[in-house]
Design a protein around this motif. Structure first.
Motif, PDB file in Angstrom:
ATOM      1  N   GLY A 131     -10.911  -6.112  -4.988  1.00 46.93           N
ATOM      2  CA  GLY A 131     -10.717  -5.984  -3.785  1.00 46.93           C
ATOM      3  C   GLY A 131      -9.862  -6.383  -3.118  1.00 46.93           C
ATOM      4  N   ILE A 132      -8.715  -7.026  -3.623  1.00 44.98           N
ATOM      5  CA  ILE A 132      -7.412  -7.380  -3.347  1.00 44.98           C
ATOM      6  C   ILE A 132      -6.356  -6.335  -3.405  1.00 44.98           C
ATOM      7  CG2 ILE A 132      -5.452  -8.385  -3.792  1.00 44.98           C
ATOM      8  CD1 ILE A 132      -7.275 -11.172  -5.001  1.00 44.98           C
ATOM      9  N   VAL A 133      -6.647  -5.658  -4.203  1.00 43.06           N
ATOM     10  CA  VAL A 133      -5.561  -4.346  -4.200  1.00 43.06           C
ATOM     11  C   VAL A 133      -5.753  -3.839  -3.587  1.00 43.06           C
ATOM     12  CG1 VAL A 133      -5.141  -1.898  -5.999  1.00 43.06           C
ATOM     13  CG2 VAL A 133      -5.082  -4.739  -6.636  1.00 43.06           C
ATOM     14  N   SER A 134      -7.379  -2.749  -3.680  1.00 42.21           N
ATOM     15  CA  SER A 134      -8.319  -2.131  -2.184  1.00 42.21           C
ATOM     16  C   SER A 134      -7.250  -2.600  -0.431  1.00 42.21           C
ATOM     17  CB  SER A 134     -10.117  -1.981  -2.083  1.00 42.21           C
ATOM     18  OG  SER A 134     -10.105  -1.471  -1.315  1.00 42.21           O
ATOM     19  N   TRP A 135      -7.937  -3.604  -0.285  1.00 43.18           N
ATOM     20  CA  TRP A 135      -7.093  -4.591   0.735  1.00 43.18           C
ATOM     21  C   TRP A 135      -5.582  -4.465   0.701  1.00 43.18           C
ATOM     22  CZ3 TRP A 135      -3.905  -9.010   1.023  1.00 43.18           C
ATOM     23  CH2 TRP A 135      -3.623  -9.182   2.459  1.00 43.18           C
ATOM     24  N   TRP A 136      -5.078  -5.040  -0.575  1.00 42.85           N
ATOM     25  CA  TRP A 136      -3.788  -4.334  -0.230  1.00 42.85           C
ATOM     26  C   TRP A 136      -2.880  -2.476  -0.166  1.00 42.85           C
ATOM     27  CZ3 TRP A 136       0.557  -7.466   0.741  1.00 42.85           C
ATOM     28  CH2 TRP A 136       1.492  -7.160  -0.055  1.00 42.85           C
ATOM     29  N   GLN A 137      -3.523  -1.983  -0.059  1.00 44.30           N
ATOM     30  CA  GLN A 137      -3.724  -0.934  -0.153  1.00 44.30           C
ATOM     31  C   GLN A 137      -3.834   0.030   0.969  1.00 44.30           C
ATOM     32  OE1 GLN A 137      -5.455   1.407  -3.505  1.00 44.30           O
ATOM     33  NE2 GLN A 137      -3.975   1.086  -4.940  1.00 44.30           N
TER      34      GLN A 137
ATOM     35  N   ARG B 297      -3.636  -2.160   3.707  1.00 43.67           N
ATOM     36  CA  ARG B 297      -2.341  -2.604   4.218  1.00 43.67           C
ATOM     37  C   ARG B 297      -1.005  -1.851   4.591  1.00 43.67           C
ATOM     38  NH1 ARG B 297      -0.901  -9.157   5.020  1.00 43.67           N
ATOM     39  NH2 ARG B 297       0.546  -8.570   6.148  1.00 43.67           N
ATOM     40  N   VAL B 298      -1.098  -1.864   3.180  1.00 42.36           N
ATOM     41  CA  VAL B 298       0.855  -1.162   3.211  1.00 42.36           C
ATOM     42  C   VAL B 298       0.268   0.867   3.796  1.00 42.36           C
ATOM     43  CG1 VAL B 298       1.836   0.567   1.652  1.00 42.36           C
ATOM     44  CG2 VAL B 298       0.841  -2.097   0.918  1.00 42.36           C
ATOM     45  N   GLN B 299      -1.442   1.229   3.531  1.00 44.91           N
ATOM     46  CA  GLN B 299      -1.294   2.870   4.813  1.00 44.91           C
ATOM     47  C   GLN B 299      -1.436   2.517   5.857  1.00 44.91           C
ATOM     48  OE1 GLN B 299      -4.248   4.316   2.731  1.00 44.91           O
ATOM     49  NE2 GLN B 299      -3.520   4.294   0.608  1.00 44.91           N
ATOM     50  N   THR B 300      -1.731   0.997   6.712  1.00 41.07           N
ATOM     51  CA  THR B 300      -1.642   1.188   7.447  1.00 41.07           C
ATOM     52  C   THR B 300      -0.440   0.874   8.052  1.00 41.07           C
ATOM     53  OG1 THR B 300      -3.807  -0.040   8.441  1.00 41.07           O
ATOM     54  CG2 THR B 300      -2.398  -0.611   9.875  1.00 41.07           C
ATOM     55  N   ALA B 301       0.539  -0.153   7.669  1.00 43.18           N
ATOM     56  CA  ALA B 301       1.981  -0.437   8.299  1.00 43.18           C
ATOM     57  C   ALA B 301       3.040   1.333   8.037  1.00 43.18           C
ATOM     58  CB  ALA B 301       2.309  -0.835   6.974  1.00 43.18           C
ATOM     59  N   ASP B 302       2.288   2.008   6.871  1.00 41.54           N
ATOM     60  CA  ASP B 302       3.094   3.370   7.038  1.00 41.54           C
ATOM     61  C   ASP B 302       2.487   4.254   7.906  1.00 41.54           C
ATOM     62  OD1 ASP B 302       4.369   2.622   4.705  1.00 41.54           O
ATOM     63  OD2 ASP B 302       3.082   3.930   3.218  1.00 41.54           O
ATOM     64  N   ARG B 303       1.752   4.289   8.748  1.00 41.24           N
ATOM     65  CA  ARG B 303       1.144   4.916   9.807  1.00 41.24           C
ATOM     66  C   ARG B 303       1.642   4.222  11.051  1.00 41.24           C
ATOM     67  NH1 ARG B 303      -4.759   5.202   8.191  1.00 41.24           N
ATOM     68  NH2 ARG B 303      -4.921   6.019   6.616  1.00 41.24           N
ATOM     69  N   GLY B 304       2.126   2.587  10.975  1.00 41.45           N
ATOM     70  CA  GLY B 304       2.579   2.257  12.129  1.00 41.45           C
ATOM     71  C   GLY B 304       4.357   3.102  12.754  1.00 41.45           C
ATOM     72  N   ASN B 305       5.404   3.399  11.061  1.00 42.71           N
ATOM     73  CA  ASN B 305       6.817   3.292  11.362  1.00 42.71           C
ATOM     74  C   ASN B 305       6.161   4.553  11.599  1.00 42.71           C
ATOM     75  OD1 ASN B 305       6.527   0.967  10.887  1.00 42.71           O
ATOM     76  ND2 ASN B 305       7.324   1.002   8.578  1.00 42.71           N
ATOM     77  N   GLY B 306       5.446   6.038  11.961  1.00 41.05           N
ATOM     78  CA  GLY B 306       5.351   7.442  11.928  1.00 41.05           C
ATOM     79  C   GLY B 306       5.496   8.358  10.587  1.00 41.05           C
ATOM     80  N   ASN B 307       5.412   7.873   9.583  1.00 39.99           N
ATOM     81  CA  ASN B 307       5.676   8.287   7.906  1.00 39.99           C
ATOM     82  C   ASN B 307       4.322   9.104   7.771  1.00 39.99           C
ATOM     83  OD1 ASN B 307       7.990   6.838   8.008  1.00 39.99           O
ATOM     84  ND2 ASN B 307       7.164   5.376   7.106  1.00 39.99           N
TER      85      ASN B 307
END
Length: 90
Positions: A72-78, A80-90
């Motif tokens: 669950g923690i790894v899934s949540w972290w992934q 979160r990282v994907q959401t942050a990448d989309r927010g940066n326009g990557n």
């Protein structure tokens, strides 16, 4: 494109965790049978279950809970990282 192959260690870990789930489920069924047998005056199954509780079922249940939490923690972290990448326009 072919699907990415997973590492050998991950396949073995998945197999181990599946066996662990099977052990915990079997322990639950065995406990139910032992309770029913004890209610009818037969104590052997419950005595055996109690002997196996500490060395077998407690670590299996702990491993199951730990694996679920880590997954669950790894899934949540992934996510979160994907959401942050989309927010940066990557």
């Amino acid at each position: 494109m072919s699907a990415p192959t997973e590492p050998l260690w991950k396949r073995w870990l998945d197999r181990l965790l599946m066996l662990n789930v099977l052990l915990v489920a079997s322990g639950a069924v065995f406990f139910t049978v032992a309770v029913v047998a004890q209610s009818q005056g037969r104590d052997q199954a419950m005595d055996l279950f109690q002997q196996l509780w500490q060395p077998l079922f407690t670590p299996a249940i702990s491993l199951l809970i730990m694996a679920a939490l880590i997954s669950g923690i790894v899934s949540w972290w992934q996510r979160r990282v994907q959401t942050a990448d989309r927010g940066n326009g990557n």
